[in-house]
Motif scaffolding. Structure first.
Motif, PDB file in Angstrom:
ATOM      1  N   LEU A   1      33.477  37.208  45.540  1.00 21.66           N
ATOM      2  CA  LEU A   1      34.405  37.469  44.442  1.00 21.66           C
ATOM      3  C   LEU A   1      33.961  38.690  43.653  1.00 21.66           C
ATOM      4  O   LEU A   1      34.775  39.402  43.075  1.00 21.66           O
ATOM      5  N   TRP A   2      32.673  38.885  43.620  1.00 23.62           N
ATOM      6  CA  TRP A   2      32.071  40.009  42.906  1.00 23.62           C
ATOM      7  C   TRP A   2      30.951  40.531  43.785  1.00 23.62           C
ATOM      8  O   TRP A   2      29.984  39.840  44.074  1.00 23.62           O
ATOM      9  N   ASN A   3      31.106  41.753  44.266  1.00 22.19           N
ATOM     10  CA  ASN A   3      30.168  42.314  45.219  1.00 22.19           C
ATOM     11  C   ASN A   3      29.006  43.011  44.530  1.00 22.19           C
ATOM     12  O   ASN A   3      29.153  43.586  43.449  1.00 22.19           O
ATOM     13  N   LEU A   4      27.853  42.959  45.173  1.00 23.94           N
ATOM     14  CA  LEU A   4      26.721  43.752  44.709  1.00 23.94           C
ATOM     15  C   LEU A   4      27.115  45.229  44.699  1.00 23.94           C
ATOM     16  O   LEU A   4      27.793  45.709  45.601  1.00 23.94           O
ATOM     17  N   GLY A   5      26.715  45.933  43.660  1.00 27.05           N
ATOM     18  CA  GLY A   5      27.056  47.349  43.532  1.00 27.05           C
ATOM     19  C   GLY A   5      28.292  47.599  42.686  1.00 27.05           C
ATOM     20  O   GLY A   5      28.589  48.738  42.351  1.00 27.05           O
ATOM     21  N   GLU A   6      29.024  46.532  42.346  1.00 29.83           N
ATOM     22  CA  GLU A   6      30.237  46.666  41.541  1.00 29.83           C
ATOM     23  C   GLU A   6      29.970  46.293  40.085  1.00 29.83           C
ATOM     24  O   GLU A   6      29.109  45.469  39.791  1.00 29.83           O
ATOM     25  N   THR A   7      30.735  46.885  39.194  1.00 31.40           N
ATOM     26  CA  THR A   7      30.779  46.421  37.816  1.00 31.40           C
ATOM     27  C   THR A   7      31.982  45.484  37.677  1.00 31.40           C
ATOM     28  O   THR A   7      32.794  45.362  38.590  1.00 31.40           O
ATOM     29  N   ILE A   8      32.089  44.826  36.544  1.00 29.04           N
ATOM     30  CA  ILE A   8      33.159  43.844  36.356  1.00 29.04           C
ATOM     31  C   ILE A   8      34.516  44.523  36.337  1.00 29.04           C
ATOM     32  O   ILE A   8      34.771  45.410  35.528  1.00 29.04           O
ATOM     33  N   ARG A   9      35.394  44.108  37.246  1.00 23.33           N
ATOM     34  CA  ARG A   9      36.779  44.591  37.255  1.00 23.33           C
ATOM     35  C   ARG A   9      37.767  43.482  37.000  1.00 23.33           C
ATOM     36  O   ARG A   9      38.836  43.705  36.443  1.00 23.33           O
TER      37      ARG A   9
ATOM     38  N   ARG B   1      43.629  35.530  39.129  1.00 25.67           N
ATOM     39  CA  ARG B   1      42.833  36.721  38.863  1.00 25.67           C
ATOM     40  C   ARG B   1      43.498  37.574  37.792  1.00 25.67           C
ATOM     41  O   ARG B   1      44.700  37.859  37.853  1.00 25.67           O
ATOM     42  N   PHE B   2      42.716  37.988  36.807  1.00 27.40           N
ATOM     43  CA  PHE B   2      43.182  38.864  35.742  1.00 27.40           C
ATOM     44  C   PHE B   2      42.332  40.128  35.746  1.00 27.40           C
ATOM     45  O   PHE B   2      41.147  40.082  36.083  1.00 27.40           O
ATOM     46  N   THR B   3      42.919  41.251  35.386  1.00 30.39           N
ATOM     47  CA  THR B   3      42.091  42.430  35.177  1.00 30.39           C
ATOM     48  C   THR B   3      41.259  42.206  33.925  1.00 30.39           C
ATOM     49  O   THR B   3      41.601  41.375  33.060  1.00 30.39           O
ATOM     50  N   ARG B   4      40.193  42.938  33.809  1.00 30.30           N
ATOM     51  CA  ARG B   4      39.342  42.798  32.625  1.00 30.30           C
ATOM     52  C   ARG B   4      40.116  43.130  31.360  1.00 30.30           C
ATOM     53  O   ARG B   4      39.963  42.488  30.326  1.00 30.30           O
TER      54      ARG B   4
END
Length: 225
Positions: A35-43, A102-105
């Motif tokens: 759901l949240w990949n390493l290397g990503e910031t919160i989207r 899912r919502f955008t930040r």
């Protein structure tokens, strides 16, 4: 008084209809999907309808520490405007089929500002994260490995994904990754509990058969006295 928890569920269940009324996307993740990949910031921010996820942080040497688990009725990762470098070292993985809204930040931050119930719930949720962080930093860090294992099994029994306090759905590798102690150390401590007839080990889960004896080994900061 509340004690620390590693498993989060049902904190936002009463807000489900509100979430449905807001702009969102239905997303389904299958076991092992990220759901949240390493290397990503919160989207994105997810409301979890069903299933269970684990969130972990990866050290630069490649070792993982499991931070916590989220299941139905929970929201993750929450609401914030700032971006932190540490986000790139965090990952969230589905442990089963997981259905989400899912919502955008940006969308979730607007909801956070407009809905007072959601605002209060987010603050309460973050206070639980902070409580867990303080517990691990100022208390659990100084316990010996046996007490750490006992504490973790006890805390999971209070908030068990299975709904049964005696069924702990954690592997020995999970215990090692949460407590950041070696797998050999975990195995020795589990063997001690098994030899004392406090637990029975099964494939990928642990059964508590003497709850009182387990609780007696836990530190005072952990027990729900």
């Amino acid at each position: 008084m509340l004690v620390p928890r590693y498993y989060f569920a049902d904190m936002y269940t009463d807000l489900y209809d509100y979430f449905l009324s807001q702009p969102h996307r239905l997303c389904t993740f299958h076991k092992s999907d990220m759901l949240w990949n390493l290397g990503e910031t919160i989207r994105y921010v997810y409301y979890i309808k069903s299933g269970i996820t684990k969130t972990f942080i990866e050290h630069e040497d490649g070792h993982h520490k499991i931070l916590f688990f989220h299941s139905k009725g929970s929201v993750f990762p929450g609401c914030q405007n700032s971006e932190f470098k540490i986000e790139a070292s965090i990952g969230t993985q589905a442990l089963s089929t997981v259905e989400t809204l899912r919502f955008t930040r940006e969308e979730f931050y607007r909801m956070f500002q407009e809905n007072r119930t959601l605002t209060a719930r987010c603050f309460e949720n973050f206070s639980m994260y902070i409580n867990l962080l303080c517990y691990e930093t100022a208390h659990q860090e100084y316990n010996n490995s046996f007490i750490k294992v006992c504490n973790l099994l006890y805390l999971f029994s209070l908030n068990s994904p299975s709904g049964k306090s005696t069924r702990i759905e954690l592997t020995q590798q999970d215990l090692s990754d949460i407590l950041t102690i070696s797998l050999v150390n975990v195995a020795n401590n589990i063997a001690r509990l098994r030899n004392e007839h406090i637990i029975v080990t099964h494939r990928k889960w642990i059964e508590i058969i003497d709850y009182s004896a387990l609780m007696a080994y836990c530190s005072s900061e952990t027990r729900q006295d």
